[in-house]
Design an enzyme around this catalytic site. Structure first.
Site, short mmCIF file in Angstrom:
data_model
loop_
_atom_site.label_atom_id
_atom_site.label_comp_id
_atom_site.label_asym_id
_atom_site.label_seq_id
_atom_site.Cartn_x
_atom_site.Cartn_y
_atom_site.Cartn_z
N GLY A 7 0.85 -1.19 0.00
CA GLY A 7 0.00 0.00 0.00
C GLY A 7 0.88 1.23 0.00
N THR A 20 2.40 5.02 1.09
CA THR A 20 2.75 5.68 2.34
C THR A 20 1.49 6.28 2.96
OG1 THR A 20 4.94 6.24 1.48
CG2 THR A 20 4.15 7.51 3.36
N LYS A 75 0.41 0.50 6.89
CA LYS A 75 1.25 -0.71 6.94
C LYS A 75 2.21 -0.69 8.13
CE LYS A 75 3.37 -0.10 3.06
NZ LYS A 75 3.03 1.34 2.91
N SER A 76 2.95 0.39 8.28
CA SER A 76 3.95 0.45 9.36
C SER A 76 3.30 0.50 10.73
CB SER A 76 4.87 1.65 9.15
OG SER A 76 5.65 1.47 7.98
N GLU A 133 10.13 -2.83 5.13
CA GLU A 133 11.01 -2.41 4.04
C GLU A 133 12.47 -2.76 4.36
OE1 GLU A 133 9.96 -1.26 1.23
OE2 GLU A 133 8.08 -0.19 1.51
#
EC number: 7.-.-.-
Length: 280
Positions: free
Chosen positions: A40, A42, A46-47, A171
């Site tokens: 997805g 930024t 996700k993070s 990442e």
């Protein structure tokens, strides 16, 4: 050991003029032994999910279930600490977390922090050093004297020394050259084959196709699509609507399709593409 998020929402700086909701009623299961990817843009959440998985963040509402342990907005640090041993989190640029005077000391810090004896922690550190492809000869070097790629491997070795059941990767190959990226992804593949559950956040669709067994598509804090990489990457129009790509070989197959070549289903890896060409 699996993880599930059940109706999880998360708000940054809740109760202030700067509050921002990052996740909305998220429900997803990461199966034991899987290699699960999250993709997805930024700001898609996700993070945030990554840091909920090992208790760095507590859900604003809903709950995260790790094995038999529940994490919610009321969870205490003493309840969460054992989870951080089971769920290892590798941030982007993990080498920024290095701090000790020697490689061995840095890698052994985590296990010792969880009550492992110095002798056993150092033994684990050496095993982890070898696991990430570095020589024992580096044990007494200052980690800040190493190359960028070596520093990243040392940081990852520090997570592996805690012997996690789940490895969460945000990442993990950012900033590495192609060879370094290939070597690191190969390491994660071997860890997955050894039984560790892998959770990967990435924008590299080829990595999702090559390594993942499940993929979740995020948009603006919501889960909008889940499935196997094969199933998800067939939904080309949907992904392009979300401004997300597909693997390079899938893009090439689409170009062939426009010229009249027919595929029963779009290939997502080079191996699959070759198989289609050879056997039809």
């Amino acid at each position: 050991m699996g993880i599930s998020l059940e109706n999880v929402s998360y708000t940054y700086q809740s109760g202030t003029p700067f509050e921002r909701r990052a996740l909305f009623d998220m429900t997803v299961t990461i199966k034991d032994g899987s290699y699960t990817a999250f993709i997805g843009h930024t700001g898609s959440g996700k993070s945030t999910i990554m840091q909920l998985l090992n208790g760095l963040y507590l859900p604003t509402s809903g709950q995260v279930k790790v094995d038999d342990t529940i994490i919610n907005s009321q969870s205490k640090n003493k309840e969460i600490k054992p989870i951080r041993k089971k769920v290892g989190l590798v941030f982007q640029f993990p080498e920024s977390q290095l701090f000790a005077e020697t490689v061995l000391e840095d890698i052994a810090f985590g296990p010792q922090n969880f009550g492992v004896s110095k002798e056993e922690a150092e033994q684990r550190a050496l095993e982890s050093l070898r696991l990430v492809g570095l020589s024992d000869e580096l044990r007494d070097q200052n980690p800040f004297d190493l190359s960028g790629g070596q520093m990243r491997r040392v940081a990852i070795a520090g997570i592996l020394a805690m012997q996690p059941d789940i490895l969460v990767l945000d990442e993990p190959t950012a900033g590495l050259d192609p060879q370094g990226r290939k070597e690191l992804m190969s390491l994660f593949k071997q860890l997955h084959l050894s039984g560790i559950t892998i959770v990967l956040v990435t924008h590299l669709m080829d990595d999702v196709a090559d390594y993942a067994t499940a993929v979740n598509v995020m948009e603006k804090g919501r889960l909008v699509l889940s499935g196997t990489p094969k199933d998800v990457f067939q939904k080309v129009a949907f992904l392009k609507e979300k401004q997300l790509g597909v693997p390079k070989i899938t893009e090439f197959a689409l170009q062939l399709q426009e010229k009249g070549y027919s595929f029963e289903s779009l290939p997502i890896t080079i191996e699959e593409f070759v198989e289609v060409l050879v056997h039809g």
